[in-house]
Design a protein around this motif. Sequence first.
Motif, short mmCIF file in Angstrom:
data_model
loop_
_atom_site.label_atom_id
_atom_site.label_comp_id
_atom_site.label_asym_id
_atom_site.label_seq_id
_atom_site.Cartn_x
_atom_site.Cartn_y
_atom_site.Cartn_z
N SER A 1 -0.69 -2.93 -5.52
CA SER A 1 0.77 -2.95 -5.51
C SER A 1 1.27 -3.27 -6.91
CB SER A 1 1.29 -4.01 -4.54
OG SER A 1 0.86 -3.78 -3.23
N CYS A 2 2.44 -2.76 -7.22
CA CYS A 2 3.06 -3.04 -8.51
C CYS A 2 4.56 -3.17 -8.28
CB CYS A 2 2.77 -1.92 -9.50
SG CYS A 2 3.69 -2.06 -11.05
N ALA A 3 5.08 -4.35 -8.55
CA ALA A 3 6.50 -4.62 -8.38
C ALA A 3 7.20 -4.61 -9.72
CB ALA A 3 6.70 -5.96 -7.69
N SER B 1 10.56 -5.36 -12.06
CA SER B 1 11.72 -6.24 -12.12
C SER B 1 12.35 -6.11 -13.50
CB SER B 1 11.33 -7.69 -11.83
OG SER B 1 10.39 -8.15 -12.78
N ARG C 1 5.72 5.00 -3.03
CA ARG C 1 6.74 4.25 -3.76
C ARG C 1 7.84 3.85 -2.81
NH1 ARG C 1 9.39 6.69 -9.33
NH2 ARG C 1 11.11 5.23 -9.52
N LYS D 1 12.40 -1.58 -2.73
CA LYS D 1 11.67 -2.75 -3.22
C LYS D 1 11.23 -2.60 -4.67
CE LYS D 1 9.79 -4.06 1.31
NZ LYS D 1 8.56 -4.31 2.09
N ASN D 2 11.47 -1.42 -5.26
CA ASN D 2 11.05 -1.16 -6.64
C ASN D 2 9.55 -1.43 -6.80
OD1 ASN D 2 13.77 -0.59 -7.66
ND2 ASN D 2 14.12 -2.77 -7.30
N THR D 3 8.81 -0.94 -5.87
CA THR D 3 7.37 -1.18 -5.83
C THR D 3 6.63 0.15 -5.67
OG1 THR D 3 7.69 -3.36 -4.87
CG2 THR D 3 5.52 -2.39 -4.62
N TYR E 1 2.68 1.72 -4.89
CA TYR E 1 1.41 1.35 -4.27
C TYR E 1 0.35 2.40 -4.60
CZ TYR E 1 4.69 -1.37 -1.45
OH TYR E 1 5.70 -2.20 -1.03
#
Length: 115
Positions: free
Chosen positions: A21-23, A25, A71, A75-77, A79
Amino acid sequence: QVQLAESGGGLVQAGGSLRLSCAASGSIWGIAAMGWYRQAPGKQRELVATITSGMITNYADSVKGRFTISRDNVKNTVYLQMNSLKPEDTAVYYCNAERLRVDFWGKGTLVTVSS
């Protein structure tokens, strides 16, 4: 600036699965493509998979049929589902985001696949 935080790496046996996962921000407005790259010891960083804001995906030939990128724009994430892992998939996996033609990178997460 965009900050990217990866998670989900680890040690797995060949044939196993992991989900990265990559969030994102920070200044996330305008993020276009997101993706995953990897760098094995002694090798150059290479593309694994990318996904646009319109959900168009692209994969390296070596992972097609085994990895799936997805994507969540809410959540702006992003996977990366990795199945049927092989020892040659061992690498540090980096998250990437492109915003206004500028690339941002995460610090990386180590994936180790044992034979």
